[in-house]
Write an enzyme that holds these catalytic residues in place. Structure first.
Site, PDB file in Angstrom:
ATOM      1  N   HIS A 153      48.707  47.819  32.290  1.00 48.76           N
ATOM      2  CA  HIS A 153      47.276  47.917  32.620  1.00 48.76           C
ATOM      3  C   HIS A 153      46.904  49.276  33.194  1.00 48.76           C
ATOM      4  CE1 HIS A 153      46.109  43.593  32.108  1.00 48.76           C
ATOM      5  NE2 HIS A 153      47.433  43.488  32.097  1.00 48.76           N
ATOM      6  N   ASP A 357      42.833  56.194  35.678  1.00 47.76           N
ATOM      7  CA  ASP A 357      42.561  54.758  35.598  1.00 47.76           C
ATOM      8  C   ASP A 357      43.013  54.248  34.235  1.00 47.76           C
ATOM      9  OD1 ASP A 357      41.567  52.302  36.445  1.00 47.76           O
ATOM     10  OD2 ASP A 357      39.692  53.167  37.162  1.00 47.76           O
TER      11      ASP A 357
HETATM   12  P1  ADQ Z   1      41.785  47.589  38.784  1.00 50.27           P
HETATM   13  O1  ADQ Z   1      42.397  48.849  39.298  1.00 50.27           O
HETATM   14  O2  ADQ Z   1      41.642  46.500  39.751  1.00 50.27           O
HETATM   15  O3  ADQ Z   1      42.569  47.032  37.502  1.00 50.27           O
HETATM   16  P2  ADQ Z   1      39.146  47.627  37.286  1.00 50.27           P
HETATM   17  O4  ADQ Z   1      39.450  47.680  35.843  1.00 50.27           O
HETATM   18  O5  ADQ Z   1      37.984  48.463  37.672  1.00 50.27           O
HETATM   19  O6  ADQ Z   1      40.328  48.076  38.226  1.00 50.27           O
HETATM   20  O7  ADQ Z   1      38.849  46.125  37.650  1.00 50.27           O
HETATM   21  C1  ADQ Z   1      38.334  45.792  38.878  1.00 50.27           C
HETATM   22  C2  ADQ Z   1      37.697  44.402  38.804  1.00 50.27           C
HETATM   23  O8  ADQ Z   1      37.484  43.981  40.137  1.00 50.27           O
HETATM   24  C3  ADQ Z   1      36.355  44.413  38.108  1.00 50.27           C
HETATM   25  O9  ADQ Z   1      36.231  43.248  37.349  1.00 50.27           O
HETATM   26  C4  ADQ Z   1      35.346  44.416  39.257  1.00 50.27           C
HETATM   27  O10 ADQ Z   1      34.136  43.751  38.996  1.00 50.27           O
HETATM   28  C5  ADQ Z   1      36.123  43.695  40.341  1.00 50.27           C
HETATM   29  N1  ADQ Z   1      35.694  44.219  41.657  1.00 50.27           N
HETATM   30  C6  ADQ Z   1      35.816  45.464  42.136  1.00 50.27           C
HETATM   31  N2  ADQ Z   1      35.240  45.564  43.356  1.00 50.27           N
HETATM   32  C7  ADQ Z   1      34.744  44.354  43.644  1.00 50.27           C
HETATM   33  C8  ADQ Z   1      34.030  43.798  44.750  1.00 50.27           C
HETATM   34  N3  ADQ Z   1      33.669  44.509  45.817  1.00 50.27           N
HETATM   35  N4  ADQ Z   1      33.713  42.511  44.685  1.00 50.27           N
HETATM   36  C9  ADQ Z   1      34.042  41.769  43.605  1.00 50.27           C
HETATM   37  N5  ADQ Z   1      34.689  42.221  42.546  1.00 50.27           N
HETATM   38  C10 ADQ Z   1      35.047  43.493  42.562  1.00 50.27           C
HETATM   39  C11 ADQ Z   1      43.704  47.420  36.725  1.00 50.27           C
HETATM   40  C12 ADQ Z   1      43.705  48.868  36.225  1.00 50.27           C
HETATM   41  C13 ADQ Z   1      42.428  49.148  35.445  1.00 50.27           C
HETATM   42  C14 ADQ Z   1      42.292  48.148  34.295  1.00 50.27           C
HETATM   43  C15 ADQ Z   1      42.454  46.726  34.809  1.00 50.27           C
HETATM   44  C16 ADQ Z   1      42.502  45.713  33.658  1.00 50.27           C
HETATM   45  O11 ADQ Z   1      43.827  49.771  37.310  1.00 50.27           O
HETATM   46  O12 ADQ Z   1      42.439  50.475  34.921  1.00 50.27           O
HETATM   47  O13 ADQ Z   1      41.023  48.300  33.694  1.00 50.27           O
HETATM   48  O14 ADQ Z   1      43.648  46.574  35.555  1.00 50.27           O
HETATM   49  O15 ADQ Z   1      43.490  46.057  32.737  1.00 50.27           O
END
Ligand code: ADQ
Length: 450
Positions: A153, A357
């Site tokens: 991921h 990311d």
């Molecule tokens: P993450 O690093 O966690 O995931 P991301 O892809 O942005 O990053 O996903 C975050 C998720 O958490 C989103 O669905 C978002 O809505 C939720 N989120 C963030 N802040 C929040 C808050 N304050 N309240 C509620 N929800 C919140 C890892 C990798 C990424 C990759 C994903 C999936 O780092 O690059 O996209 O896995 O593969």
């Protein structure tokens, strides 16, 4: 049809587990009578020697506990103090300790032992993410011949960063036991090919075929998506009271991230500061909401980022706030999905500016949540995996505050026509390559690879 066995660091628990991965895998798990295996989240001194069943989901869920030493070495140590910083271009933040590598190997061995009584010959196994690189090697050592795939991921490190690992050769040996390696972006497949060429005996046979340690291996790019239809509906239906009305007249800019040093939050704050310095006309016309719940608070690097961001937000408000206007609001909490959806829809600008990311799902959620008749503008870092497919965003270099500030200004003055055009092309991609598309594409390729 063979059963699907998913293994991830954290098992989705609770009565009706939700979240992107669950949605992605639920159909495949349900239709094949599948099983999801992962860490329960419980750290206990007696973790037991069998997997625990958690009824209540449309597929079987089996968990393991960790003792505090394993949690420290495998999870906080090798996974999040070595691999995470390394894969996000921050080898300077690694804390290399021999016991972290040992603990990581040991937990993966234990997970393989715990899994064996639950496996059947015709299963296919899908391992998620960087916590579990050695799992295929451990399962193969126990006689498992089923197809085993891995999906990463987060970004795959290039040769310079890979070489900073305490055990780069071992990483490639672990990977050689999979039938299929899945990456988020072309960038990661390229980094894997180049790192493997320089640091192991890997031969690149064709676009997606490799020979590593005498074994044939496929690799491919499978950009993860969101449950787009559901998110669109959630944003459309978000009741007004769920939305934060910051100041009538001010356009909202939103950032939503875990509070992680890879997400570029301080860089984004500095760019906003520059914007307000350069364009005083925007004072009281723009308001920035940053939502960033703290994560991994036990790891030192995460304590520093919290201090830095709070300090910067305070300074910006001190410099520019007036009686009617708070330029920046910083909320350290998680928000329910429907509240986030409503806030995205209300925001004129979605700021997604990581320094590194894997994909970044917030970029896709922001696009899905917009009103197509009056959509906001996505400002997106070139270092998010999402930038490879979301070319109609305003793509920026997050290290350059004037570039990011310039995109914020451009988004503020963009015509309705241009916003609609960019948004409709972005939305098409988000809807077509959604989370169901992702899991289908991966599993079809795994079936062909083995
Ligand atoms: P993450 O690093 O966690 O995931 P991301 O892809 O942005 O990053 O996903 C975050 C998720 O958490 C989103 O669905 C978002 O809505 C939720 N989120 C963030 N802040 C929040 C808050 N304050 N309240 C509620 N929800 C919140 C890892 C990798 C990424 C990759 C994903 C999936 O780092 O690059 O996209 O896995 O593969």
């Amino acid at each position: 049809m063979s059963r699907l066995i998913v293994v991830s660091n954290r098992l989705p628990l609770g009565e009706n587990p939700s979240g992107g991965l669950v949605v992605a895998l639920e159909d495949a798990l349900r239709s094949s009578g599948g099983v999801w295996i992962g860490f329960s989240g419980e750290v206990t001194e007696n973790p037991g020697d069998s997997l625990q069943d958690h009824p209540g989901a449309p597929f079987q869920r089996l968990s393991f506990d960790l003792n505090s030493e394993d949690h420290e070495r495998y999870y906080l140590g090798y996974s999040n103090s070595i691999l995470w910083p390394l894969c996000h271009g921050r080898p300077d933040l690694m804390r290399i300790r021999p016991e972290f590598v040992d603990g990581y190997r040991q937990v993966n061995r234990r997970i393989a032992d715990l899994m064996i009584p639950h496996l059947r010959d015709d299963d296919r196994i899908w391992v998620q993410d960087y916590h579990l690189f050695p799992l295929a090697a451990e399962l193969r050592a126990r006689g498992v011949t089923a197809p085993i795939g891995h999906f990463l991921h987060i970004p795959f490190p290039g040769p310079a960063d890979c070489g900073a690992l305490p055990n780069p050769e071992e990483l490639f040996d672990w990977l050689s036991h999979y039938d299929l390696l899945g990456f988020q972006a072309e960038r990661d497949l390229g980094a894997f090919a180049e790192s493997g060429r320089q640091l192991s005996d890997m031969d690149h046979l064709s676009d997606t075929k490799f020979r590593l340690s005498g074994r044939l291996l496929r690799a491919g790019v499978f950009p993860i998506g969101i449950d787009a239809a559901d998110f669109i509906a959630e944003a459309k239906d978000a009741p007004d009271e769920d939305r934060m009305r910051i100041l009538t007249g001010a356009k909202m800019m939103i950032g939503v991230d875990r509070l992680d040093y890879s997400k570029g939050i301080p860089h984004r704050f500095r760019a906003y500061q520059l914007l307000l310095e350069k364009i005083p006309d925007l004072h009281e016309k723009i308001s920035f909401l940053q939502i960033a719940p703290p994560t991994r608070g036990e790891v030192e690097a995460y304590q520093d980022i919290r201090e830095e961001t709070e300090h910067l937000a305070g300074r910006i408000n001190g410099q520019f706030a007036s009686l009617n206007w708070t330029p920046i609001r910083f909320i350290h909490r998680s928000m329910p999905r429907h509240v986030l959806a409503g806030l995205y829809r209300q925001a004129r600008i979605g700021l997604v500016t990581p320094l590194a990311d894997g994909m970044n799902l917030v970029a896709k959620e922001y696009v899905a949540a917009q009103d197509p008749d009056d959509p906001g503008v996505l400002v997106l870092s070139r270092f998010a995996g999402a930038a490879e497919t979301m070319e109609d965003a305003l793509i920026i270099n997050p290290h350059d505050p004037s570039d990011t500030a310039g995109a914020m200004a451009q988004a503020m003055r963009m015509t309705l026509e241009e916003r609609r055009e960019r948004h409709s092309r972005l939305l098409k991609g988000v809807v077509e390559q959604d989370i169901a598309w992702w899991s289908r594409a991966y599993l079809t390729t795994l079936d062909q690879a083995s």
